[in-house]
Every structure is written in C-alpha cells, then in structure tokens.
Design an enzyme around this catalytic site. Structure first.
Site, mmCIF file in Angstrom:
data_model
loop_
_atom_site.group_PDB
_atom_site.id
_atom_site.type_symbol
_atom_site.label_atom_id
_atom_site.label_comp_id
_atom_site.label_asym_id
_atom_site.label_seq_id
_atom_site.Cartn_x
_atom_site.Cartn_y
_atom_site.Cartn_z
ATOM 1 C CB SER A 167 -20.846 -23.717 -9.125
ATOM 2 O OG SER A 167 -21.984 -24.166 -8.443
ATOM 3 C CE LYS B 243 -24.386 -22.086 -7.560
ATOM 4 N NZ LYS B 243 -25.480 -22.269 -6.623
ATOM 5 C CE LYS C 185 -16.567 -23.451 -6.756
ATOM 6 N NZ LYS C 185 -17.890 -23.797 -7.279
HETATM 7 P P1 NDP Z 1 -17.957 -31.082 -1.548
HETATM 8 O O1 NDP Z 1 -16.650 -30.469 -1.245
HETATM 9 O O2 NDP Z 1 -18.844 -31.499 -0.440
HETATM 10 O O3 NDP Z 1 -17.770 -32.385 -2.485
HETATM 11 C C1 NDP Z 1 -16.891 -32.349 -3.573
HETATM 12 C C2 NDP Z 1 -16.927 -33.670 -4.318
HETATM 13 O O4 NDP Z 1 -15.919 -33.618 -5.348
HETATM 14 C C3 NDP Z 1 -16.583 -34.885 -3.463
HETATM 15 O O5 NDP Z 1 -17.242 -36.004 -3.984
HETATM 16 C C4 NDP Z 1 -15.066 -35.000 -3.664
HETATM 17 O O6 NDP Z 1 -14.583 -36.303 -3.450
HETATM 18 C C5 NDP Z 1 -14.972 -34.665 -5.122
HETATM 19 N N1 NDP Z 1 -13.640 -34.155 -5.486
HETATM 20 C C6 NDP Z 1 -12.999 -33.087 -4.976
HETATM 21 N N2 NDP Z 1 -11.818 -32.910 -5.598
HETATM 22 C C7 NDP Z 1 -11.707 -33.912 -6.509
HETATM 23 C C8 NDP Z 1 -10.711 -34.274 -7.452
HETATM 24 N N3 NDP Z 1 -9.581 -33.565 -7.591
HETATM 25 N N4 NDP Z 1 -10.922 -35.371 -8.218
HETATM 26 C C9 NDP Z 1 -12.063 -36.097 -8.080
HETATM 27 N N5 NDP Z 1 -13.041 -35.802 -7.218
HETATM 28 C C10 NDP Z 1 -12.865 -34.716 -6.438
HETATM 29 O O7 NDP Z 1 -18.693 -30.050 -2.510
HETATM 30 P P2 NDP Z 1 -20.278 -29.866 -2.733
HETATM 31 O O8 NDP Z 1 -20.909 -31.170 -2.978
HETATM 32 O O9 NDP Z 1 -20.796 -28.969 -1.678
HETATM 33 O O10 NDP Z 1 -20.254 -28.989 -4.081
HETATM 34 C C11 NDP Z 1 -20.118 -29.578 -5.379
HETATM 35 C C12 NDP Z 1 -20.421 -28.474 -6.410
HETATM 36 O O11 NDP Z 1 -21.773 -28.026 -6.226
HETATM 37 C C13 NDP Z 1 -19.534 -27.233 -6.251
HETATM 38 O O12 NDP Z 1 -19.254 -26.686 -7.515
HETATM 39 C C14 NDP Z 1 -20.395 -26.284 -5.425
HETATM 40 O O13 NDP Z 1 -20.021 -24.941 -5.633
HETATM 41 C C15 NDP Z 1 -21.781 -26.624 -5.953
HETATM 42 N N6 NDP Z 1 -22.908 -26.344 -5.052
HETATM 43 C C16 NDP Z 1 -22.913 -26.754 -3.721
HETATM 44 C C17 NDP Z 1 -24.004 -26.475 -2.902
HETATM 45 C C18 NDP Z 1 -24.068 -26.884 -1.455
HETATM 46 O O14 NDP Z 1 -25.023 -26.467 -0.751
HETATM 47 N N7 NDP Z 1 -23.135 -27.678 -0.929
HETATM 48 C C19 NDP Z 1 -25.157 -25.709 -3.421
HETATM 49 C C20 NDP Z 1 -25.094 -25.404 -4.822
HETATM 50 C C21 NDP Z 1 -23.996 -25.687 -5.593
HETATM 51 P P3 NDP Z 1 -14.101 -36.805 -1.998
HETATM 52 O O15 NDP Z 1 -15.322 -37.437 -1.360
HETATM 53 O O16 NDP Z 1 -13.020 -37.745 -2.302
HETATM 54 O O17 NDP Z 1 -13.619 -35.573 -1.231
#
Ligand code: NDP
Length: 295
Positions: free
Chosen positions: A95, A170, A239
């Site tokens: 998102s 979104k 965010k």
């Molecule tokens: P999480 O915080 O659970 O996961 C984030 C992911 O991004 C992890 O794989 C993390 O890696 C990686 N990451 C974070 N920072 C970096 C970086 N600087 N460089 C490389 N990789 C990075 O988030 P979600 O999975 O919950 O959300 C992902 C997206 O989906 C967001 O935009 C969120 O708004 C959206 N979303 C989430 C929903 C939900 O129910 N959770 C629903 C709908 C949309 P690491 O494992 O190393 O931390």
C-alpha cells in the site's frame, strides 16, 4: 510462470504461499531466515539478493511496508531493478505512495519493464483464503497480463485507473477504516460510562444503520474478547492515513476527518509502539475514559 516474490511479512507470506502452489517461485526477504522457513513450508527457492530474485523471471511481486522501502530494494547493483529484464512486469502489492509508483513506472517503462501498483484488502484471513480484493493501477494491457496470476490469491480484482490509482484508492479506503475505529471507540467508551454495556450497545448498533465492518467484526472479535491479535500493524495504518492526507493536500481538498484521524493515529503509535495492531488504537479511548470495553 517463473515468478519472484519480495517481502514475506504478515500479508506477503500467505500470498506467496498461493503463488508457490501454481508457479515456479523464487523468494527474497530482508530477514533471510523467513525466506528459508517459507521455502521449507511452501516450496520455492530463496534467492541471495533482490537482483537474483528478479533474474530470469516473467513477473516479480513486492510486498513491503511503503514505497521508500520499495525504492531501497530496487536500488543498487544487487537491487531488484538490476535483475528485471525487458518484457518483465513488476507488481507492487505494497500500500504505497501514488507519486512514487508513477516515478518507478516511468523509470522501468523506459527499459521495457511494465509496472502495476496492486494494493490488497481483506487482511491475513483473506490472504490465506485467497479471497483478497486487489485494486490495480496500470496500463490496460499490463492488467490483462497479470490478472490470471492475481486470481491465484484474489477474488475481486479491479483495474481502478492508471499507475498510482490503486495506491490512492487503498490509502483513502484505509482512512475510512481508521475513521470507523476511532468513531466506535469514542461511541462505546461514552456509552459504557453512561451505563450501557459495550456488548449491549453493539447488539443494537449492529442491527441498525450505524454499523460498520469495525463494529460488526473487529470490535466483537478483538476488543470485547480482549484477544487483541496482531494482524495489521497500527504503524502501517498510520502510514496509509498519511498517504491519504497528502493526497487531499495535493488535490486542494480540506480534510477535517482525515486530519483528525491522522493526529489520533500518530498519538496511538507513539503510545503503543511499532508492533501494536491497528485495532489497539481503541485502547487510547479506554485509557482516556478509564473503562475497558470487554464483554
Ligand atoms: P509486515 O511489517 O508484516 O512485513 C513487512 C515486510 O517488508 C517484511 O517482509 C519485512 O522484512 C520487509 N521489509 C520491511 N522493511 C524493509 C526494508 N527496508 N527493506 C527490505 N524489506 C523490508 O507488513 P505486512 O505484510 O502486514 O504489510 C505489507 C504491505 O501490505 C503494507 O504496505 C501494508 O500496509 C499492506 N497490507 C497489510 C495487510 C495486513 O493485514 N497485514 C492488509 C492489507 C495491506 P523483515 O521480515 O526483514 O522484517
């Protein structure tokens, strides 16, 4: 198809699991252990760098917190961008920020790589069930190419406009969720202090027209029970609302609702931390009112 996937977080992991069942998948995650455990559980090959996850792939998905993290993963000699070949498509499930998606699409487009912003809605439950709603911003031809793959984990898949339109929709959609969370928190704490139990109040509200997804599902399942599961971080909702607020500014629209909710979310994030779930914002109302909304 040969697919790459970057970002095995709370929602990325179950989405990638669907893809692994139908396609040849390579995965990369910042914390490498999570990519290794994904491969053991679901199959797929962990790649050593973002570049390697993209090399030789027709389609690459990213699912990261926000657009700046995507830019960071794309950049550099081992970055994703270096591995994307002419004819490939990058589908960003993050998102993200509309203007950043447009900038990335322009840059990749000049090298013959297509881009789509494709944020999802439906939470972890929807991701696990393969029933997500997916809002796509892309060229029509790109949408037609990626739609069959999106059907692996999505139920309602809509091209909502050009690149950036998915991100815009979104962000505004999630601002509506935030408005509903703070509204029901305020309503139920007020009623609790006035002598109406939260469960009783919800029995009426959820059979009347003030109801919402938050009052019908999230509050009964998470607040009344005191379960507070962590599925979607409050920091991510914060965010999203920041992105929505920037959008209203760009369009010259006054936004008293979104601005208020944004301020409340900043306060909640500062008080509850980066790992708190979005529904925990209701704890702020509970603390201020000195009541707990339990059944
Ligand atoms: P999480 O915080 O659970 O996961 C984030 C992911 O991004 C992890 O794989 C993390 O890696 C990686 N990451 C974070 N920072 C970096 C970086 N600087 N460089 C490389 N990789 C990075 O988030 P979600 O999975 O919950 O959300 C992902 C997206 O989906 C967001 O935009 C969120 O708004 C959206 N979303 C989430 C929903 C939900 O129910 N959770 C629903 C709908 C949309 P690491 O494992 O190393 O931390």
């Amino acid at each position: 198809m040969r697919i790459g996937f970057v970002g095995l977080g709370a929602i990325g992991r179950p989405i990638a699991a669907h893809l692994a069942r139908h396609h040849e998948l390579a995965v990369w995650n910042r914390t490498a252990d999570r990519a290794a455990s994904f491969a053991v559980e679901h199959g797929g090959v962990p790649a050593p760098t973002p570049r390697a996850v993209a090399e030789g792939r027709d389609l690459v998905f990213t699912c990261l917190p926000n657009s700046p993290e995507l830019e960071a993963v794309l950049a550099g000699p081992d970055g994703l961008e270096a591995g994307l070949a002419r004819g490939a498509v990058l589908v960003d499930l993050t998102s993200g920020i509309p203007a950043v998606s447009q900038r990335i699409a322009g840059r990749l487009g000049s090298r013959g790589v297509a881009f789509a912003d494709a944020p999802v809605s439906g939470g972890i439950k929807g991701a696990e069930a393969g029933t997500l709603t997916i809002m796509v911003g892309s060229e029509p031809a790109t949408f037609e190419r990626i739609r069959p793959v999106l059907e692996t984990f999505g139920k309602r898949i809509v091209r909502v406009g050009p690149v950036g339109a998915g991100d815009a929709l979104k962000a505004v959609h999630n601002a509506l969720i935030a408005v509903n969370i703070f509204a029901i928190g305020e309503a139920l704490t007020t009623l609790a202090k006035a002598g109406v139990a939260p469960k009783t109040a919800l029995e009426v509200i959820n059979n009347a027209n003030g109801r919402s997804f938050v009052s019908e599902q999230l509050v009964p399942e998470r607040v009344l029970t005191g379960a507070w599961p962590r599925t979607f971080r409050l920091a991510l909702l914060d965010k999203d609302v920041d992105i929505a607020r920037a959008l209203t500014d760009e369009q010259g629209i006054e936004s008293p609702m979104i601005s208020t909710v944004s301020r409340l979310l900043h306060e909640a994030r500062a008080a509850l931390g980066e790992e708190a779930d979005h529904v925990e914002a209701i704890r702020l109302h509970e603390r201020r009112a000195g009541v707990e909304l339990r059944a």
